[in-house]
Design a protein around this motif. Structure first.
Motif, PDB file in Angstrom:
ATOM      1  N   SER A  31      81.853  12.953 -84.704  1.00 48.67           N
ATOM      2  CA  SER A  31      81.626  14.484 -84.545  1.00 48.67           C
ATOM      3  C   SER A  31      82.029  15.135 -83.262  1.00 48.67           C
ATOM      4  CB  SER A  31      79.968  14.795 -84.663  1.00 48.67           C
ATOM      5  OG  SER A  31      79.473  14.049 -85.911  1.00 48.67           O
ATOM      6  N   SER A  32      82.934  15.976 -83.315  1.00 45.72           N
ATOM      7  CA  SER A  32      83.564  16.265 -82.148  1.00 45.72           C
ATOM      8  C   SER A  32      83.505  18.006 -82.216  1.00 45.72           C
ATOM      9  CB  SER A  32      85.039  15.970 -82.032  1.00 45.72           C
ATOM     10  OG  SER A  32      85.276  14.759 -81.776  1.00 45.72           O
ATOM     11  N   ILE A  33      83.028  18.602 -81.119  1.00 43.05           N
ATOM     12  CA  ILE A  33      83.006  19.757 -80.585  1.00 43.05           C
ATOM     13  C   ILE A  33      83.908  20.228 -79.809  1.00 43.05           C
ATOM     14  CG2 ILE A  33      81.738  21.812 -79.976  1.00 43.05           C
ATOM     15  CD1 ILE A  33      79.124  20.492 -80.835  1.00 43.05           C
ATOM     16  N   ILE A  34      84.891  21.199 -80.127  1.00 41.84           N
ATOM     17  CA  ILE A  34      86.114  21.355 -79.346  1.00 41.84           C
ATOM     18  C   ILE A  34      86.093  22.769 -78.627  1.00 41.84           C
ATOM     19  CG2 ILE A  34      88.626  21.706 -79.346  1.00 41.84           C
ATOM     20  CD1 ILE A  34      88.738  19.662 -81.494  1.00 41.84           C
ATOM     21  N   PRO A  35      85.626  23.275 -77.490  1.00 41.06           N
ATOM     22  CA  PRO A  35      85.483  24.573 -76.867  1.00 41.06           C
ATOM     23  C   PRO A  35      87.060  25.227 -76.732  1.00 41.06           C
ATOM     24  CG  PRO A  35      84.433  22.864 -75.486  1.00 41.06           C
ATOM     25  CD  PRO A  35      85.101  21.948 -76.434  1.00 41.06           C
ATOM     26  N   LEU A  36      87.321  26.033 -77.121  1.00 38.09           N
ATOM     27  CA  LEU A  36      88.663  26.780 -77.070  1.00 38.09           C
ATOM     28  C   LEU A  36      88.697  27.647 -75.469  1.00 38.09           C
ATOM     29  CD1 LEU A  36      88.857  27.945 -80.720  1.00 38.09           C
ATOM     30  CD2 LEU A  36      89.531  25.801 -79.771  1.00 38.09           C
ATOM     31  N   TYR A  37      88.198  27.020 -74.795  1.00 34.94           N
ATOM     32  CA  TYR A  37      88.212  27.766 -73.337  1.00 34.94           C
ATOM     33  C   TYR A  37      87.824  26.570 -72.313  1.00 34.94           C
ATOM     34  CZ  TYR A  37      83.311  27.594 -74.700  1.00 34.94           C
ATOM     35  OH  TYR A  37      81.975  27.135 -75.330  1.00 34.94           O
ATOM     36  N   ARG A  38      88.116  26.855 -71.142  1.00 36.46           N
ATOM     37  CA  ARG A  38      87.925  25.827 -70.209  1.00 36.46           C
ATOM     38  C   ARG A  38      86.396  25.972 -69.654  1.00 36.46           C
ATOM     39  NH1 ARG A  38      91.573  22.613 -68.247  1.00 36.46           N
ATOM     40  NH2 ARG A  38      93.983  22.988 -68.810  1.00 36.46           N
ATOM     41  N   ALA A  53      93.957  10.490 -83.289  1.00 33.20           N
ATOM     42  CA  ALA A  53      94.513   8.994 -83.102  1.00 33.20           C
ATOM     43  C   ALA A  53      93.302   8.178 -83.155  1.00 33.20           C
ATOM     44  CB  ALA A  53      95.344   8.930 -81.893  1.00 33.20           C
ATOM     45  N   GLN A  54      92.383   8.714 -82.031  1.00 29.96           N
ATOM     46  CA  GLN A  54      91.219   7.637 -82.159  1.00 29.96           C
ATOM     47  C   GLN A  54      90.602   7.225 -83.191  1.00 29.96           C
ATOM     48  OE1 GLN A  54      89.735   9.964 -78.678  1.00 29.96           O
ATOM     49  NE2 GLN A  54      89.919   8.379 -77.288  1.00 29.96           N
ATOM     50  N   SER A  55      90.403   8.241 -83.878  1.00 31.12           N
ATOM     51  CA  SER A  55      89.669   8.201 -85.408  1.00 31.12           C
ATOM     52  C   SER A  55      90.383   7.057 -86.252  1.00 31.12           C
ATOM     53  CB  SER A  55      89.583   9.643 -86.146  1.00 31.12           C
ATOM     54  OG  SER A  55      89.175   9.398 -87.421  1.00 31.12           O
ATOM     55  N   GLN A  56      91.657   7.353 -86.286  1.00 26.65           N
ATOM     56  CA  GLN A  56      92.526   6.423 -87.051  1.00 26.65           C
ATOM     57  C   GLN A  56      92.512   5.098 -86.187  1.00 26.65           C
ATOM     58  OE1 GLN A  56      94.339   6.708 -89.701  1.00 26.65           O
ATOM     59  NE2 GLN A  56      95.670   4.727 -89.704  1.00 26.65           N
ATOM     60  N   SER A  57      92.655   4.795 -85.139  1.00 21.08           N
ATOM     61  CA  SER A  57      92.163   3.576 -84.693  1.00 21.08           C
ATOM     62  C   SER A  57      91.209   2.850 -84.884  1.00 21.08           C
ATOM     63  CB  SER A  57      92.590   3.586 -83.232  1.00 21.08           C
ATOM     64  OG  SER A  57      92.743   2.343 -82.276  1.00 21.08           O
ATOM     65  N   LEU A  58      89.894   3.659 -84.705  1.00 23.88           N
ATOM     66  CA  LEU A  58      88.627   2.999 -84.870  1.00 23.88           C
ATOM     67  C   LEU A  58      88.252   2.839 -86.429  1.00 23.88           C
ATOM     68  CD1 LEU A  58      86.654   5.455 -82.626  1.00 23.88           C
ATOM     69  CD2 LEU A  58      86.500   2.768 -82.576  1.00 23.88           C
ATOM     70  N   GLY A  59      89.246   3.581 -87.276  1.00 21.76           N
ATOM     71  CA  GLY A  59      88.897   3.596 -88.961  1.00 21.76           C
ATOM     72  C   GLY A  59      87.696   4.135 -89.310  1.00 21.76           C
ATOM     73  N   ILE A  60      87.220   5.285 -88.403  1.00 13.35           N
ATOM     74  CA  ILE A  60      86.102   6.176 -88.592  1.00 13.35           C
ATOM     75  C   ILE A  60      86.492   7.631 -88.906  1.00 13.35           C
ATOM     76  CG2 ILE A  60      83.689   6.817 -87.632  1.00 13.35           C
ATOM     77  CD1 ILE A  60      83.841   4.373 -86.151  1.00 13.35           C
ATOM     78  N   PRO A  61      85.999   8.161 -89.970  1.00  8.08           N
ATOM     79  CA  PRO A  61      86.385   9.571 -90.273  1.00  8.08           C
ATOM     80  C   PRO A  61      85.966  10.503 -89.235  1.00  8.08           C
ATOM     81  CG  PRO A  61      84.722   8.973 -91.746  1.00  8.08           C
ATOM     82  CD  PRO A  61      85.168   7.827 -90.958  1.00  8.08           C
ATOM     83  N   LEU A  62      86.704  11.597 -88.882  1.00  6.14           N
ATOM     84  CA  LEU A  62      86.433  12.565 -87.745  1.00  6.14           C
ATOM     85  C   LEU A  62      86.160  13.886 -88.445  1.00  6.14           C
ATOM     86  CD1 LEU A  62      86.850  13.422 -84.709  1.00  6.14           C
ATOM     87  CD2 LEU A  62      89.101  14.029 -85.318  1.00  6.14           C
ATOM     88  N   GLU A  63      85.065  14.461 -87.688  1.00  5.54           N
ATOM     89  CA  GLU A  63      84.634  15.960 -88.239  1.00  5.54           C
ATOM     90  C   GLU A  63      84.679  16.731 -87.243  1.00  5.54           C
ATOM     91  OE1 GLU A  63      83.881  17.238 -91.293  1.00  5.54           O
ATOM     92  OE2 GLU A  63      84.078  15.497 -92.449  1.00  5.54           O
ATOM     93  N   THR A  64      85.271  17.841 -86.952  1.00  2.73           N
ATOM     94  CA  THR A  64      85.230  18.816 -85.815  1.00  2.73           C
ATOM     95  C   THR A  64      84.914  20.121 -86.193  1.00  2.73           C
ATOM     96  OG1 THR A  64      87.478  19.415 -86.256  1.00  2.73           O
ATOM     97  CG2 THR A  64      87.194  17.493 -85.087  1.00  2.73           C
ATOM     98  N   ILE A  65      84.792  20.940 -85.106  1.00  2.00           N
ATOM     99  CA  ILE A  65      84.439  22.265 -85.221  1.00  2.00           C
ATOM    100  C   ILE A  65      84.900  22.839 -83.885  1.00  2.00           C
ATOM    101  CG2 ILE A  65      82.070  22.117 -84.217  1.00  2.00           C
ATOM    102  CD1 ILE A  65      81.293  24.441 -86.433  1.00  2.00           C
ATOM    103  N   GLY A  66      85.275  23.963 -83.803  1.00  2.07           N
ATOM    104  CA  GLY A  66      85.967  24.625 -82.593  1.00  2.07           C
ATOM    105  C   GLY A  66      84.749  25.746 -82.397  1.00  2.07           C
TER     106      GLY A  66
END
Length: 244
Positions: A31-38, A53-66
């Motif tokens: 589960s990844s939260i991606i800030p669209l600001y610094r 890429a890391q999700s693919q390497s781990l073989g674990i699905p990725l869910e994100t939200i900006g």
């Protein structure tokens, strides 16, 4: 028990994933939260293509939200955790927090509201021993940003080795930054670990903003087969994309 990791792709979230797996949790989604600001107060600023890429390497699905502004950070976390709870049957949320009570309390609040459990396997680690512990456990990472005086800008974009750790500890004692980087003095990206099926090769360039601040801007990431891997998948390349 099904679990998700609050995943930035950095050293702490990857190591927390490993420790949770060792403890018997089933990591069913990242589960990844991606800030669209610094300069988010709560989250690191991951790169979406690297997370893929890391999700693919781990073989674990990725869910994100900006998230577009700081006032929405808690709401974004609540929305994302509700999604993974309902979609993947998640019961436990794993965090790589080491010493930040600001971060931990906010995670506990949202996790509790959703009827979930928070697991923080790295909490209380000795900051002067932590980087060495990571290397000893096969967590390989590069420095993506530096925002503190005393951390040499020359290590931007470079994989950290044992001699770098020794140097950073000495500099931390001199300049006062946290040698575990817990306070955001530097941010990292993991390029290999025991659970990775592929190693990440990241291309990019350094951007120096001042005598103590700079970052490494990735342009592309490629997955390459590890020498000991038995995976038959072809290496994949990921270009910059947008969070969903």
């Amino acid at each position: 028990m099904n679990a998700t990791v609050l995943f930035t792709g950095g050293k702490d979230s990857v190591y927390a994933l490993h420790k949770a797996a060792e403890a018997g949790y089933r990591i069913v989604v990242l589960s990844s939260i991606i800030p669209l600001y610094r300069y988010s107060m709560l989250y690191h600023q991951p790169y979406f293509n690297i997370l893929q890429a890391q999700s693919q390497s781990l073989g674990i699905p990725l869910e994100t939200i900006g998230v577009s502004e700081g006032e929405m950070e808690i709401d974004a976390l609540r929305m994302l955790l509700t999604r993974v709870r309902d979609r993947y049957g998640v019961k436990v949320v794993v965090s790589g927090a080491i010493a930040s009570n600001y971060q931990r309390k906010r995670f506990e609040q949202v996790v509790g509201e959703l009827g979930l459990e928070l697991y923080t396997p790295l909490w209380g680690r000795n900051p002067y021993k932590y980087l060495g512990e990571l290397l000893e456990n096969g967590i390989r990472f590069i420095i993506m940003s530096i925002t503190s005086m005393g951390i040499p800008l020359e290590i931007l974009g470079r994989e950290i080795e044992a001699e770098d750790v020794e140097r950073l500890i000495k500099l931390a004692r001199k300049y006062g930054f946290d040698p575990s980087f817990e306070g955001g003095d530097a941010e990292t990206i993991v390029v290999d670990s025991p659970l990775f099926k592929y190693r990440l090769l990241i291309a990019g360039e350094k951007k120096i903003l001042s005598e103590y601040e700079g970052y490494y801007e990735p342009s592309a990431v490629r997955l390459v087969k590890k020498p000991t891997s038995t995976s038959q998948h072809r290496p994949l390349s990921f270009q910059q994309g947008s969070p969903v």
